[in-house]
Enzyme design. Structure first.
Site, PDB file in Angstrom:
ATOM      1  N   HIS A 144     -13.151  38.345  77.892  1.00 50.19           N
ATOM      2  CA  HIS A 144     -13.866  37.399  78.743  1.00 50.19           C
ATOM      3  C   HIS A 144     -13.004  36.190  79.056  1.00 50.19           C
ATOM      4  O   HIS A 144     -12.892  35.762  80.208  1.00 50.19           O
ATOM      5  CB  HIS A 144     -15.164  36.970  78.056  1.00 50.19           C
ATOM      6  CG  HIS A 144     -16.048  36.185  78.951  1.00 50.19           C
ATOM      7  ND1 HIS A 144     -16.119  34.831  78.924  1.00 50.19           N
ATOM      8  CD2 HIS A 144     -16.882  36.587  79.947  1.00 50.19           C
ATOM      9  CE1 HIS A 144     -16.976  34.426  79.846  1.00 50.19           C
ATOM     10  NE2 HIS A 144     -17.451  35.467  80.481  1.00 50.19           N
TER      11      HIS A 144
ATOM     12  N   HIS B 166     -15.916  34.500  87.612  1.00 52.41           N
ATOM     13  CA  HIS B 166     -17.189  33.772  87.741  1.00 52.41           C
ATOM     14  C   HIS B 166     -17.285  33.084  89.097  1.00 52.41           C
ATOM     15  O   HIS B 166     -16.302  32.995  89.812  1.00 52.41           O
ATOM     16  CB  HIS B 166     -17.325  32.719  86.631  1.00 52.41           C
ATOM     17  CG  HIS B 166     -17.364  33.343  85.283  1.00 52.41           C
ATOM     18  ND1 HIS B 166     -16.268  33.423  84.486  1.00 52.41           N
ATOM     19  CD2 HIS B 166     -18.361  33.988  84.639  1.00 52.41           C
ATOM     20  CE1 HIS B 166     -16.586  34.080  83.385  1.00 52.41           C
ATOM     21  NE2 HIS B 166     -17.844  34.442  83.453  1.00 52.41           N
TER      22      HIS B 166
ATOM     23  N   HIS C 128     -19.060  41.831  84.684  1.00 51.72           N
ATOM     24  CA  HIS C 128     -19.796  41.828  83.413  1.00 51.72           C
ATOM     25  C   HIS C 128     -20.457  43.172  83.136  1.00 51.72           C
ATOM     26  O   HIS C 128     -20.611  43.563  81.987  1.00 51.72           O
ATOM     27  CB  HIS C 128     -20.799  40.680  83.374  1.00 51.72           C
ATOM     28  CG  HIS C 128     -20.148  39.336  83.281  1.00 51.72           C
ATOM     29  ND1 HIS C 128     -19.708  38.642  84.388  1.00 51.72           N
ATOM     30  CD2 HIS C 128     -19.805  38.568  82.208  1.00 51.72           C
ATOM     31  CE1 HIS C 128     -19.150  37.501  84.000  1.00 51.72           C
ATOM     32  NE2 HIS C 128     -19.191  37.422  82.682  1.00 51.72           N
TER      33      HIS C 128
ATOM     34  N   HIS D 249     -28.791  32.298  84.066  1.00 54.31           N
ATOM     35  CA  HIS D 249     -27.646  32.711  83.253  1.00 54.31           C
ATOM     36  C   HIS D 249     -26.940  31.529  82.595  1.00 54.31           C
ATOM     37  O   HIS D 249     -26.718  31.503  81.387  1.00 54.31           O
ATOM     38  CB  HIS D 249     -26.660  33.526  84.107  1.00 54.31           C
ATOM     39  CG  HIS D 249     -25.270  33.516  83.589  1.00 54.31           C
ATOM     40  ND1 HIS D 249     -24.286  32.685  84.097  1.00 54.31           N
ATOM     41  CD2 HIS D 249     -24.677  34.199  82.577  1.00 54.31           C
ATOM     42  CE1 HIS D 249     -23.172  32.874  83.422  1.00 54.31           C
ATOM     43  NE2 HIS D 249     -23.369  33.787  82.491  1.00 54.31           N
TER      44      HIS D 249
ATOM     45  N   HIS E 261     -26.671  29.996  78.494  1.00 53.74           N
ATOM     46  CA  HIS E 261     -25.403  29.690  77.801  1.00 53.74           C
ATOM     47  C   HIS E 261     -25.420  28.282  77.224  1.00 53.74           C
ATOM     48  O   HIS E 261     -25.079  28.067  76.064  1.00 53.74           O
ATOM     49  CB  HIS E 261     -24.234  29.785  78.774  1.00 53.74           C
ATOM     50  CG  HIS E 261     -23.684  31.161  78.921  1.00 53.74           C
ATOM     51  ND1 HIS E 261     -22.981  31.793  77.926  1.00 53.74           N
ATOM     52  CD2 HIS E 261     -23.714  32.035  79.952  1.00 53.74           C
ATOM     53  CE1 HIS E 261     -22.602  32.992  78.341  1.00 53.74           C
ATOM     54  NE2 HIS E 261     -23.048  33.172  79.565  1.00 53.74           N
TER      55      HIS E 261
ATOM     56  N   PHE F 158     -17.112  29.142  78.686  1.00 55.27           N
ATOM     57  CA  PHE F 158     -16.742  30.522  78.964  1.00 55.27           C
ATOM     58  C   PHE F 158     -15.570  31.026  78.144  1.00 55.27           C
ATOM     59  O   PHE F 158     -15.463  32.200  77.871  1.00 55.27           O
ATOM     60  CB  PHE F 158     -16.460  30.735  80.448  1.00 55.27           C
ATOM     61  CG  PHE F 158     -17.708  30.691  81.259  1.00 55.27           C
ATOM     62  CD1 PHE F 158     -18.845  31.336  80.806  1.00 55.27           C
ATOM     63  CD2 PHE F 158     -17.771  29.995  82.449  1.00 55.27           C
ATOM     64  CE1 PHE F 158     -20.027  31.297  81.527  1.00 55.27           C
ATOM     65  CE2 PHE F 158     -18.941  29.953  83.175  1.00 55.27           C
ATOM     66  CZ  PHE F 158     -20.075  30.591  82.718  1.00 55.27           C
TER      67      PHE F 158
ATOM     68  N   HIS G  13     -19.721  35.035  64.142  1.00 49.04           N
ATOM     69  CA  HIS G  13     -19.627  34.280  62.875  1.00 49.04           C
ATOM     70  C   HIS G  13     -18.880  32.947  62.932  1.00 49.04           C
ATOM     71  O   HIS G  13     -18.248  32.634  63.909  1.00 49.04           O
ATOM     72  CB  HIS G  13     -18.935  35.147  61.846  1.00 49.04           C
ATOM     73  CG  HIS G  13     -19.895  35.623  60.821  1.00 49.04           C
ATOM     74  ND1 HIS G  13     -20.070  35.018  59.614  1.00 49.04           N
ATOM     75  CD2 HIS G  13     -20.768  36.631  60.867  1.00 49.04           C
ATOM     76  CE1 HIS G  13     -20.998  35.642  58.941  1.00 49.04           C
ATOM     77  NE2 HIS G  13     -21.443  36.632  59.680  1.00 49.04           N
TER      78      HIS G  13
HETATM   79 CU1  C2O Z   1     -18.737  35.605  81.988  1.00 49.16          CU
HETATM   80 CU2  C2O Z   1     -22.176  34.452  80.905  1.00 49.16          CU
HETATM   81  O1  C2O Z   1     -20.393  34.598  81.619  1.00 49.16           O
END
Ligand code: C2O
Length: 378
Positions: free
Chosen positions: A90, A113, A122, A260, A264, A281, A294
């Protein structure tokens, strides 16, 4: 669109955050095993596995999932299936790891993004993650859970991610789905806020709603993201992002920019410099809710992947509404955009947006859950 020439040092230098004080590493290039990139082959002769709502998993589903998470956490970091390698994927596609060298723009980054690449990237990311976890779960029925935040019954952090300890001797007293970098004010029974933003944080939560009002508001946000602000591909997926495009500011799709991102920021730990793990991100891939994660030692949060499994489900629900205009972009620039992943057999595979459109072909589906937001026109 993408080359595998990943710029490790450049990447670090270009991080949008001060790496000093950052908890996660900015070195995100995938391990190099000297493999050649192969074309993607659709899974054939395979049964369809069904992703399940994370608040309603059976004992068997939860156990398989924890078992797989424990196994990939225990792999050496440089193994392509390790929790850390998966999390870094990511970061590499988001924080400037890859350039558009194959398209003739070696100095321009890839950013998945804020544009129409968001949903297909994704989807592929979770596709391979799920197959890798299935392998380590030893459970042929394994499928990812999804965080059902569009249903009032699923609007808290799913319980299986919350406890640090696990009574099952198989997990040696540690829950492999736990991540310490979460905002402790947002643990259950707190209802997620799909309108959450940095502004609310700054305001120190002055305008918080009670649970029932929050749930109703959340439903109206889902209605906006899937219906009102998503009448065509541009509204839903986001604007065109093509090779050589320097602006990196097309337009952001409805779900990506609203529910979304709210989730986050809401999960991430506001006392950490970059709201690790979910709030930034570069580290989001470390949350088992974006996966599941963790503390210092093990790095990153599993909630990421479970959150994104629901984002992926939003794409399916949007299509299934059957409203004219609810279909994917048809331009070659979208269809032929591609990414490279390690699959469950450690082969490097190139995948295209056009092959992500039909989840029947990818042999997974989503367990049906209530969709009360359909009647929640704001
Ligand atoms: Cu790549 Cu929720 O983002």
């Amino acid at each position: 669109l993408i080359s595998l020439r990943c710029h490790q040092h450049w990447l670090e230098a270009k991080q949008g955050f001060k790496s000093e004080g950052a908890i996660r590493t900015g070195r995100c290039c995938p391990p190099s095993l000297g493999k050649t990139i192969q074309p993607f082959v659709f899974p054939s002769n395979e049964k369809t596995r069904v992703r399940w709502p994370a608040h309603k998993g059976s004992e068997k589903q939860v156990k398989s999932y924890k078992k797989a998470m424990k196994a990939i956490r225990e792999l050496p970091d440089n193994h392509p299936h390790s929790f850390v390698s998966q999390a870094k994927i990511h970061c590499a596609y988001c924080n400037g790891g890859y350039t558009q060298v194959d398209s003739g723009f070696p100095t321009i980054d890839i950013q998945i993004h804020n544009s129409w690449l968001f949903f297909p990237f994704h989807r592929w990311y979770l596709y391979f993650y799920e197959r890798i976890l299935r392998k380590y779960s030893g459970d042929d029925d394994f499928a990812l859970p999804y965080w059902n935040w569009d249903n009032p019954e699923g609007m808290t952090i799913p319980q299986m991610f919350v406890e640090e300890k696990d009574d099952d001797p198989l997990f040696e007293n540690k829950n492999p789905l736990f991540d310490v970098y979460r905002d402790t004010r947002h643990l259950p029974p707190k209802v997620v806020d799909l309108f959450f933003s940095g502004a609310k944080l700054a305001n120190n939560f002055a305008d918080e709603l009670d649970s029932e009002r929050q749930k109703a508001c959340n439903l109206s946000m889902v209605y906006k993201d899937l219906i009102r602000n998503a009448t065509d591909w541009k509204g839903f997926f986001g604007g065109e992002y093509t090779a050589g495009n320097m602006t990196v500011k097309p337009s952001v799709g409805s779900v990506e920019s609203n529910s979304h991102t709210a989730v986050h920021v809401w999960v991430g730990d506001s006392s950490k410099p970059n709201r690790e793990d979910m709030g930034n991100f570069y580290s989001a891939g470390y949350d088992p809710l974006f996966y599941v994660h963790h503390a210092n030692v093990d790095r990153y949060d599993p909630l990421f992947y479970v959150h994104h499994a629901n984002v992926d489900r939003m794409w399916k629900l949007w299509k299934d509404l059957g409203i004219p205009g609810h279909s994917e972009p048809t331009s070659e620039d979208w269809l032929k955009a591609s990414y490279v992943f390690y699959d469950e057999n450690e082969n490097l595979v190139r995948v295209y947006n056009e092959d992500s459109v039909n989840i029947n072909d990818l042999k997974y589906d989503f367990e049906v859950s209530k969709t009360p937001w359909k009647n929640s026109r704001p």
